[in-house]
Structures are given as structure tokens and as C-alpha cells.
Design a protein around this motif. Structure first.
Motif, PDB file in Angstrom:
ATOM      1  N   VAL A 162       0.837  -1.199   0.000  1.00  0.00           N
ATOM      2  CA  VAL A 162       0.000   0.000   0.000  1.00  0.00           C
ATOM      3  C   VAL A 162       0.869   1.246   0.000  1.00  0.00           C
ATOM      4  O   VAL A 162       1.792   1.374   0.818  1.00  0.00           O
ATOM      5  CB  VAL A 162      -0.927   0.027   1.239  1.00  0.00           C
ATOM      6  N   TRP A 163       0.548   2.180  -0.893  1.00  0.00           N
ATOM      7  CA  TRP A 163       1.291   3.447  -0.986  1.00  0.00           C
ATOM      8  C   TRP A 163       0.319   4.609  -0.935  1.00  0.00           C
ATOM      9  O   TRP A 163      -0.690   4.604  -1.646  1.00  0.00           O
ATOM     10  CB  TRP A 163       2.097   3.481  -2.290  1.00  0.00           C
ATOM     11  N   ASP A 164       0.642   5.596  -0.089  1.00  0.00           N
ATOM     12  CA  ASP A 164      -0.064   6.876  -0.093  1.00  0.00           C
ATOM     13  C   ASP A 164       0.959   7.960  -0.413  1.00  0.00           C
ATOM     14  O   ASP A 164       1.822   8.275   0.409  1.00  0.00           O
ATOM     15  CB  ASP A 164      -0.717   7.148   1.261  1.00  0.00           C
ATOM     16  N   PRO A 165       0.893   8.546  -1.618  1.00  0.00           N
ATOM     17  CA  PRO A 165       1.875   9.557  -2.011  1.00  0.00           C
ATOM     18  C   PRO A 165       1.609  10.940  -1.427  1.00  0.00           C
ATOM     19  O   PRO A 165       2.435  11.840  -1.565  1.00  0.00           O
ATOM     20  CB  PRO A 165       1.749   9.570  -3.541  1.00  0.00           C
ATOM     21  N   PHE A 166       0.446  11.136  -0.781  1.00  0.00           N
ATOM     22  CA  PHE A 166       0.123  12.374  -0.068  1.00  0.00           C
ATOM     23  C   PHE A 166      -0.317  11.968   1.337  1.00  0.00           C
ATOM     24  O   PHE A 166      -1.451  12.209   1.747  1.00  0.00           O
ATOM     25  CB  PHE A 166      -0.989  13.139  -0.779  1.00  0.00           C
ATOM     26  N   CYS A 167       0.594  11.369   2.086  1.00  0.00           N
ATOM     27  CA  CYS A 167       0.191  10.634   3.289  1.00  0.00           C
ATOM     28  C   CYS A 167      -0.354  11.522   4.392  1.00  0.00           C
ATOM     29  O   CYS A 167      -1.105  11.034   5.245  1.00  0.00           O
ATOM     30  CB  CYS A 167       1.345   9.777   3.801  1.00  0.00           C
ATOM     31  N   GLY A 168       0.021  12.812   4.426  1.00  0.00           N
ATOM     32  CA  GLY A 168      -0.473  13.654   5.507  1.00  0.00           C
ATOM     33  C   GLY A 168      -0.155  13.032   6.852  1.00  0.00           C
ATOM     34  O   GLY A 168       0.987  12.688   7.137  1.00  0.00           O
TER      35      GLY A 168
END
Length: 364
Positions: A216-222
């Protein structure tokens, strides 16, 4: 008047046993009602203890078929708040002070508050989506106190709120436990501006679905909420959190640690999503889920929103494996996505005063 100065607290584990005819509203942001409904109906222990009554905009109405606690309902992650419906005041030109005060001081209010409160029951009165003159609100409070002196209006230290919602049938008067911090999201050690509303992050994870050995990747993870909520569902092998803001990456790392995410390898990276090739732990064409809430142009301004989202979709197409999913909040009416990505669903949701589409794309 004599008032107890001791603070009052909620008893989240106390059981409500007299449930016949008790209507409960699980209120949520518009667009998340189906998630709340499905989460309840699919829950292994709650589905046979509550009956679904109605689903409407921003609200899922249920009733209990067995004793329960407020803590039981907090096993569900996609609603915003719990409301016990005290009754309905018929629609009129002016607030019916006497009718509203009678509901506030009703035996139902007293029974719920006495059962679920340690200390003297206190409440704050709030009129939702309406401006009510101070004198009118004070008249309601005074009449309610005259009928039930044990129930105090105290907006500073009240563990309860009485919310008045304008509905087609009249004003729905609802008793809401003011639960803070939210026991579902105590992993939030810190936050960033414009981070995702936690129940919305939980709904995004639900929409993504589960596969085994998930990357799982979140490129705008905040602050990392989407990644944490997906991890809590299980089946995650690796989590990759990246953001252009180093402070956000650090907060995401802290939150992931506090959430106890130990069932997956976790890596964090301060970088622009366009530089994804420099992320060592990001397998090219090996991501099974990309889940993200990118800048939407309101709290974080974006000069070229169309261009930003075209780049996001191109990066998703490059990095997702076949059958991989992209779950994203999209403020645009039209999106030029690569042909290798197919839109599976896209419904409007309230993201804090404006609507976006919550979309799920699949890599062909």
C-alpha cells in the motif's frame, strides 16, 4: 441555584437495557451513509443486535434489539456521531419552546443520562443548520431546568449535547454523547492541516477492499490515516508513506507507531510523488493499492488542479500491478486517466463543506 462542581464523564461501557422503541441516529458526512449501513450489517457481533430502520442523507437510523453500550457502537468506524432520538417537535414559524423543553427534560433523557453518566448530567443545546435567538434558546433551557433540575445546561463541561436538526417532519431533538477523544482514533498523536476526516479515511479503506500480501502506498500521506485504517483491516505486507512535507511524514510515522502497525513493513519518505522512482521500497509495477487524499484546492491551493490529477493518474498507472486499485478523492468533474485504469465507482462525498467524488479505479 446549587450545582455540583465535580466534572461529569460518560460511561461508554454501561449497558442500555430498556431498548424497546429507542431510535438511534448514526450521523455521518453525506456520501458515507452506505458505508455505515454496510459496516453495521456486516459486523460479526452487532448485526443481530441492531435493526436498520432508514438510510437518509447523512444519517443511518437504527434501533436496538438487545442491550448495548455506547462503546459497542464505537466498533463501527465510518460514522461521525451517535444520537439518541428524544422526539420530534412539529414544524412551526417559531421554536415551540414548551415542546422542546419537555423533550429535553423527558424521562427518556433522564434515563439515558443517569445510566451513562458518572456525576451530574450536563448538556449543551445546539441548533443545527439554524440561527436561533439567544433569548429563545435561554427560554428553552430555563423551562427544561424547571421540569428537571437534575439536568444542567453547561456548555463548558457537558458530556452531552442536545442537537436540534430541522427535518421535513419537524425538528428532530437528539441526545448526543460528546465523546472526546474518539476511542476509534486514539492513534492520532498529531495531525496536519487538511488531513482526512477519520471516518472518511476508514470509508476509503473499506472501499479499497482487502487482498493478501497488500503493498500500500499513499503519495500524499499527511498524518497517515488512510494507511492506518487500511492496515487495521489486515492482509497488509508493506506500507509506504510519502509526502512532499517532511513534517507530515514525521507525523505519519508517529501515528503509524502509535496505531501499533506491526503487521507490515513500514517506510516513510519526504519527497514529491513525481519522484517515485527514488523511493527504494516502492516496487515498480508492484503496488497493489494506492490510497490517497491529495490537495483538493481549498485549504491547500493548487495552481493547476487538472495537471496535478493527470500526473497522479499517470503515476498510478505506472506503479500499480495488474488488478491493483487506486482509491482517491477527486474534486474534478472530468479526469483524463490512462486507458490502463478503469473507473469502478465514483460517488460524491462531503469533505468538509464541499463535495468531491470518492473514486475507485482498477489497473487493467
Amino acid at each position: 441555584m446549587a450545582r455540583s462542581t465535580q466534572p461529569s464523564t460518560l460511561r461508554l461501557d454501561a449497558k442500555v437495557s430498556q431498548v424497546a422503541g429507542l431510535r438511534i441516529h448514526l450521523r455521518t458526512r453525506r456520501g458515507l451513509e452506505a458505508f455505515v449501513r454496510d459496516e453495521l450489517l456486516q459486523h460479526p457481533t452487532l448485526n443481530d443486535r441492531f435493526k436498520l430502520l432508514k438510510v437518509s442523507a447523512g444519517c443511518v437510523a437504527i434501533t436496538a434489539t438487545a442491550s448495548f453500550s455506547v462503546g459497542d457502537l464505537y466498533q463501527l468506524r465510518t460514522f461521525g456521531s451517535i444520537h439518541f432520538v428524544l422526539g420530534v417537535v412539529p414544524t412551526s414559524k417559531d421554536i415551540d419552546v414548551a415542546a422542546l423543553a419537555k423533550l429535553i427534560a423527558s424521562p427518556l433523557t433522564q434515563r439515558i443520562c443517569s445510566k451513562l453518566t458518572d456525576g451530574q448530567p450536563r448538556y449543551r443545546l445546539k441548533f443545527m443548520r439554524a440561527k436561533v435567538p439567544y433569548g429563545t434558546a435561554q427560554a428553552v433551557i430555563n423551562q427544561a431546568f424547571a421540569q428537571c433540575p437534575d439536568l444542567l445546561n453547561d456548555p463548558r463541561q457537558a458530556p452531552w449535547a442536545i442537537d436540534v436538526y430541522p427535518e421535513k417532519i419537524g425538528s428532530s431533538v437528539e441526545l448526543r454523547p460528546r465523546v472526546s477523544p474518539d476511542p476509534r482514533f486514539v492513534y492520532r498523536a498529531d495531525d496536519v492541516p487538511a488531513s482526512t476526516h477519520p471516518p472518511l479515511a476508514a470509508a476509503m479503506a473499506k472501499l479499497a477492499g482487502q487482498t493478501d500480501n497488500e503493498v500500500v502506498w499513499d503519495p500524499f500521506c499527511g498524518s497517515g490515516l488512510e494507511l492506518i485504517e487500511r492496515s487495521l483491516l489486515g492482509g497488509v505486507q508493506a506500507i509506504i508513506a510519502s509526502d512532499i512535507a517532511p513534517k507530515a511524514v514525521e507525523i505519519a510515522r508517529l501515528n503509524l507507531e502509535k496505531a501499533g502497525v506491526t503487521n507490515a513493513s513500514v517506510s516513510t519518505h519526504a519527497c514529491d510523488f513525481r519522484e517515485h522512482q527514488d523511493i527504494e521500497d516502492l516496487p515498480a509495477g508492484g503496488v497493489s493499492l494506492m490510497i490517497t487524499n491529495p490537495p483538493l484546492g481549498r485549504r491547500v491551493r493548487v495552481a493547476d488542479m487538472q495537471g496535478l490529477f493527470e500526473e497522479i493518474f499517470k503515476v498510478a498507472a505506472r506503479n500499480l500491478r495488474k488488478g491493483g486499485r487506486l482509491v482517491i478523492l477527486n474534486p474534478l468533474k472530468r479526469t483524463n486517466a490512462p486507458a490502463s485504469l478503469k473507473l469502478q465507482s465514483g460517488d460524491p462525498v462531503d469533505v468538509g463543506g464541499f463535495e468531491c467524488r470518492l473514486e475507485k479505479w482498477v489497473k487493467l
